[in-house]
Design an enzyme around this catalytic site. Sequence first.
Site, PDB file in Angstrom:
ATOM      1  N   GLY A 134       0.798  -1.231   0.000  1.00 53.17           N
ATOM      2  CA  GLY A 134       0.000   0.000   0.000  1.00 53.17           C
ATOM      3  C   GLY A 134       0.824   1.271   0.000  1.00 53.17           C
ATOM      4  CB  CYS A 182     -25.019 -10.045 -19.416  1.00 54.60           C
ATOM      5  SG  CYS A 182     -24.201  -9.993 -21.016  1.00 54.60           S
ATOM      6  CB  CYS A 212     -23.589 -14.413 -21.137  1.00 57.17           C
ATOM      7  SG  CYS A 212     -23.187 -13.372 -19.705  1.00 57.17           S
ATOM      8  CB  CYS A 272     -19.570 -11.792 -21.866  1.00 60.41           C
ATOM      9  SG  CYS A 272     -21.247 -11.636 -22.468  1.00 60.41           S
TER      10      CYS A 272
END
Length: 605
Positions: free
Chosen positions: A41, A251, A254, A278
Site C-alpha cells: 500500500g 447481461c 449471456c 461473457c
Amino acid sequence: MTSTLDTLLTEREKDLHLGILDEGAKREIRRATLTAVCVPGYQVPFGSREMPVARGWGSGGLQVTLGVIGADDTVKVIDQGDDAGVNATNLRRMIAATTGCAGTADTREATIVQTRHRVPEERLREGQVLVLQVPVPEPLRGVEKSVVECARMHAEGDYSAMWVSLYEDLVRNGMITRTTGYPVLVGGRYVLATTPIPRWDVPRLHESEHLSLFGAGREKRIYAIPPHTDVRPLTFDDVPFEVEHAPGARCVLCGSDDVFLVEAGTTGAYACSDTEWCARVREGDADTEAHHARAPLHLLPDPSARLRAPATTTARPGRPRPVLPEGQDWALRVDGLGKVFGPGAADAVPGTGPEHGTAISPATGAIVAAWDVSFDVAPGEALGVIGESGSGKSTVLGCVIGDEQATTGAVRLAALDEGRTDLLTLPGDARRRLRVDSMAVVHQNPAAGLDLRVTAGGNIAERLTAAGWRSYHDIRRRAAELLDRVEVPLTRMDDPVRTFSGGMRQRVQIAKALATEPPVLLLDEPTTGLDASVAAGVLDLLRGLLAERDIAAVVVSHDFAVIEALTDRTLVMQLGRVVERGLTDQLFHDPHHPYTQRLVAAARR
Ligand SMILES: Nc1ncnc2c1ncn2[C@@H]1O[C@H](COP(=O)(O)OP(=O)(O)OP(=O)(O)O)[C@@H](O)[C@H]1O
C-alpha cells in the site's frame, strides 16, 4: 504493429528483446516494485524515462509490465474489461513483440494481466500478476493539496480527512457515491484509492491469491497489494459498504446477473463489462457456480437499510479521564520554558528582558521570545497569559502545543503517563496525536482550526474520526449536541463553514475543540478580530463552557477584559519574561508592576 516492428528490428535486436524501456529503467522499476511488495500500500517513487506512448495508453501500467515481464510470460491486456479494444490490442501486440512473450485473451492462461478499470471476473490464481494502470495514485489528493502534508498524513496514519470526505458524501447524498477510487486500508496501515477499478472489484483485492501492482506513469509511483493481504474499504460501522448494481439487471448476451455490468446502448440494456467472461459463459467454458459463490452479491445495495439510525448506539471511543496521582493537582504543568529565535540559546539571554528594555540579545542578536516561564493549571481552572504584542505569549503557547520547538524547559500533561513524560522530548507525530484528545487549541483565526470548505458537522467529524469514532450516526449526534451547545443553529450543521460569519466560525471551532472532551484547552486570542457584540457573545459562551466542564484552560490575550472574563489566575508577560502573577481579580484591582498597571488602565478605558 508486430509486422512494423519486425521490419524495423534487425535479427540481433530481436534476440535482445529490445523494447521501448531500456534495462536501466527496468531495473529501477523492479527495485521500486520489490519495495512496494515489502510495504503493502505504500507509494514508492521511481525514476524513469518518458514513455513514447500517448496519454491514455497507461504508461504507468506499461512500465510495470515491461519491468517485470520475461520471455516465458503470457500477457493479457484489458481496457474497460475488453480485450479487443484498440488500446488493449495494440498494447498486447507491442508487449509481445518487444519482449518475446506470448499474448492471450484467456485469463486462465495469462501470467500477467495488464488492465485498466477492471479485475477479471475469472478468479486470479497464485503466481499470476495483475498490473493496474493508475491515473491518480494519491488517495489524499482530493482532500489535501500539499504533497508534503499528504506524506505526513501517510507517515502518521492520519486519515481523518479521508473519513470526513466519506462523511460529507453521506450527508450530501444519503449514500456513498464514490465508485472508482474507493479508499481502502491495506494491511491495516496505508490507505490507497483503487482509482482504476469500480467498487464491485474492491473485494477481489482482499486476501487475494495473486499479486496486484499499481503503476502511475505521470506521478511515477508504484504500489502493491501482495497475495493474502488484508484490504478493507473504509466504511462507517453503521453504513454498510455496497457495490454497484442496477436492480434486476442482467447481461443481454449471456444472462449473467452476478457480474459487473455496463449499460449497452440507449435502450436500458446491460452487458458484461468483462467480454472474455461473457463469451466463455455463452460457450459453456466458465465455472459459473464457483464465480457466483464468490461474487460480491452480499454487498448489493439495500436502500431500505441506508442511513437508518441503529437501534442501539455503538460505544464511543475515548480515553477515560485521568485520575490525578496523590498530591498532584495540575492537568498541565510548564517548567522553565524558554525559546530563543536565533543563535546562542542560553548564551543569548544575558542583557535581555524588561530590566534591559529589549528582547534582542546584545551578544548574539537572537530574539529571546520567552525565558524562564513556569506555571501549572488545575482541572476546572483557567489561567490567563496577558501581555502586549511581542511579549512572548504566542511563543509560550506554540511551545506548549508543539508548533514551536522550545529551547529549554519541560511541559507535562497529567493525562499523559501521569505527568512523568516531558512533552518536549516527544517526536512530532506523538505531539500531534496529543492534540486529538488531550490538548485542544482554539486559534484566533478560525481558518487555522477549521477546514472552511467542509461543513460544520464535517469539521467536528474530523476530530472525532481522528479519535477513532467510526459510527456515522454517533458522529452526527455528537456534532449536533456540540453545535447546539455553542448556539450554532442545527439548520446550518450541513453548510460549509466558509458560508458562516466570523462569530459562528469561532463557535464551530470551539465545538470542534471540545468534541473529544480534552482535559486541557488552549485559547489563543479567542475573540480578537470579532465585532464587540459578537466577541461578548463568544466570551459568554466560553465562560459557561469552562464553568460547566472540568477543563484546565490557558487563555492568551492582550486584552485584560478577556482575561478578566475567563480566568482565575494570570501571568503578565513583558519582553519574554513573566513580570507579575496572581489572582486575576486582584491583579485587575491592584496591579503592582507598572506594566500591569498600563494594561489594566488600557482595559478600563
Ligand atoms: N519565528 C520567529 N522568528 C523570529 N522571531 C520571532 C518568531 N516568532 C516570534 N518572534 C519574536 O518573538 C517575540 C515574541 O513574539 P510572540 O509572537 O510570542 O509575542 P506575542 O506576545 O504573542 O505577540 P502577539 O500578541 O502580537 O502575537 C517577538 O519579538 C517576535 O518578534
